[in-house]
Design an enzyme around this catalytic site. Structure first.
Site, PDB file in Angstrom:
ATOM      1  CE  LYS A 146      -4.273  -7.548  -0.358  1.00  9.99           C
ATOM      2  NZ  LYS A 146      -3.416  -6.909   0.652  1.00  9.99           N
ATOM      3  CB  SER A 147      -7.259  -1.061  -0.216  1.00 13.09           C
ATOM      4  OG  SER A 147      -5.939  -1.379  -0.548  1.00 13.09           O
ATOM      5  N   GLY A 200      -0.161  -6.554   5.881  1.00 11.93           N
ATOM      6  CA  GLY A 200       0.494  -5.291   6.230  1.00 11.93           C
ATOM      7  C   GLY A 200      -0.506  -4.178   6.471  1.00 11.93           C
ATOM      8  CG  ASP A 206      -0.213  -3.441  -3.928  1.00 10.90           C
ATOM      9  OD1 ASP A 206       0.915  -3.361  -3.394  1.00 10.90           O
ATOM     10  OD2 ASP A 206      -1.269  -3.187  -3.327  1.00 10.90           O
TER      11      ASP A 206
END
Ligand code: S3P
Length: 425
Positions: free
Chosen positions: A21-22, A92, A313
């Site tokens: 995702k990052s 975020g 996470d």
């Protein structure tokens, strides 16, 4: 939507988890800033990253989904003023990183998101961006979205991050690409360094010296293809599922093994996990390899708080492992978990209680009494990682997961993958 997970006897098989995702967020942003066309291979196509694709389209990039990749036609360093409010959804990373980008753009834009995102602190990014010269207004004196930004005219800063946050570091570095003078960020502890690695991949200015990261004004740069590794944060759920379920063995392939992301692996090993992994290739600047997890007799430990930024996470998944470990697990250093997609310290504590696990929660710590987990119903509090962690925690005894659809924020195929690898009783 509620999901019923039957008691599971064993978990077996191999799995390629979805893209990181990052890296996907960053790849979409930098591809949009580049000149020319590129492909982003194996990206995460999930709620959060589809929000990023939509925002970058609204800023002038052309992004289309083509099979396994995104095709990106960059807008160059000068983006386009959006004609409407930019909706960051639940993401975020998107709202914080794009705030940095928009601070460098001489136009007006407004960022908002869902109810969870509008509760999360933005002062941590608006403070350094204001110091660089951006004009930013928001609710609660600029601490809460919606945020209205008029960028341009930035000067570089030397910024000592008050918290270990890759999102804040990255927001300042992205703004630094548009600033006069150098921009320097000093981290209190190492955090994920995907932005630094991607700056190198695209030939953008970046220097790293210990905890100091430096960048400066970018010249127009050419598009480059990028392959996204599998997300270790998604792999974490299957690792823990295999460890706590009897007679299990799971092989995860093509997983990103960036050392700023692998904190969980070492902590699980310390708990006695039968866990092996190996980096087999370097892919566009990121180490990638496999992870094998087998059923293990885990024992409780006291986690070193310095590991938390390297597994920030993965704490919900670690809590699921701790619930099945013999004895007590103490997890300190959790202040940042209070301001994630949900208050994860509270969400973990409440769901452990729902499964009959002894737990105490402090302002920034959890103490979990492992060894006895009962079937029950868990509540994700609109948080993808809480939904997946507690599906896993209840796997050996059976569990009902409310709001199961939240998993699609980062792992749309989670439920099907879990079903495929599980052998129900
Ligand atoms: C992220 C950084 C972390 C992490 C988030 C993704 C990133 O947030 O929790 O899921 O991609 O930079 P913080 O920087 O707030 O710790």
């Amino acid at each position: 939507m509620e999901r019923l997970i039957p008691p599971t006897l064993s978990l077996k098989g191999r799995l390629r988890v979805p893209g990181d995702k990052s890296v996907t967020h960053r790849g979409l942003m930098l591809g949009a800033l580049a000149q020319g066309e590129s492909r982003l291979h194996y990206p995460l196509k999930a709620g959060d990253t589809l929000s990023t694709a939509a925002v970058m389209r609204a800023l002038g990039a052309e992004i289309t989904e083509q099979g396994e990749h995104f095709h990106i036609k960059g807008a160059g360093l000068r983006l386009q003023e959006p004609t409407d409010i930019l909706d960051c959804g639940n993401a975020g990373t998107l709202i914080r990183l794009v705030s940095g980008l928009l601070s460098g753009q001489e136009f007006f834009s407004v960022l908002t998101g869902d109810a969870s995102l509008r509760r999360r602190p933005m002062g941590r990014v608006t403070k350094p961006l204001l110091a660089m010269g951006a004009r930013i207004e928001g609710r609660d004196r600029g601490n809460l979205a919606p945020l209205a930004i008029r960028g341009g005219g930035l000067t570089g800063i030397h910024y000592e991050l008050p918290i270990a946050s890759a999102q804040v570091k990255s927001a300042v570095l992205l703004a630094g690409l548009f600033a006069d003078d150098d921009t320097e960020v000093v981290e209190p502890a190492p955090t994920r360094d995907h932005t630094e690695r991607l700056f190198r991949h695209y030939g953008l200015p970046i220097e790293v010296e210990g905890r100091t990261v430096r960048t400066r004004r970018a010249s127009p740069f050419g598009a480059r293809d990028l392959t996204v590794p599998g997300d270790i944060s998604s792999a974490a759920f299957f690792i823990v599922a295999a460890l706590i379920t009897p007679e299990s063995e799971v092989l995860l392939e093509g997983v990103g093994l960036n050392p700023t992301r692998t904190g969980l692996l070492g902590v699980l090993k310390e708990m006695g996990a039968d866990l092996t992994w190996e980096v087999t290739e370097g892919q566009d600047g990121e180490p990638v390899g496999w992870i094998r997890a087998r059923s293990s007799a885990l024992r409780g430990i006291s986690v070193d708080p310095r590991q938390i930024p390297l597994m920030v996470d993965e704490v919900p998944a670690l809590a699921a492992a701790a619930a099945w470990a013999e004895g007590e697990t103490h997890i300190p250093g959790l202040e940042e978990l209070r301001v994630k997609e949900s208050d994860r310290v509270a969400a973990i504590a409440q769901n452990l209680q729902r499964l009959g696990v002894g737990v105490e929660a402090g302002p920034d710590w959890l103490r979990i009494q492992g060894g006895r987990v009962q079937a029950g119903v868990v509540e994700p509090f609109h948080d993808h990682r809480i939904a997946m962690a507690f599906a896993v925690c209840g796997l050996p005894v059976g569990v009902r997961v409310q709001e199961a659809e939240w998993a699609s924020i980062s792992f749309p195929s989670f439920w099907e993958d879990l079903e495929r690898l599980s052998n129900p009783a």
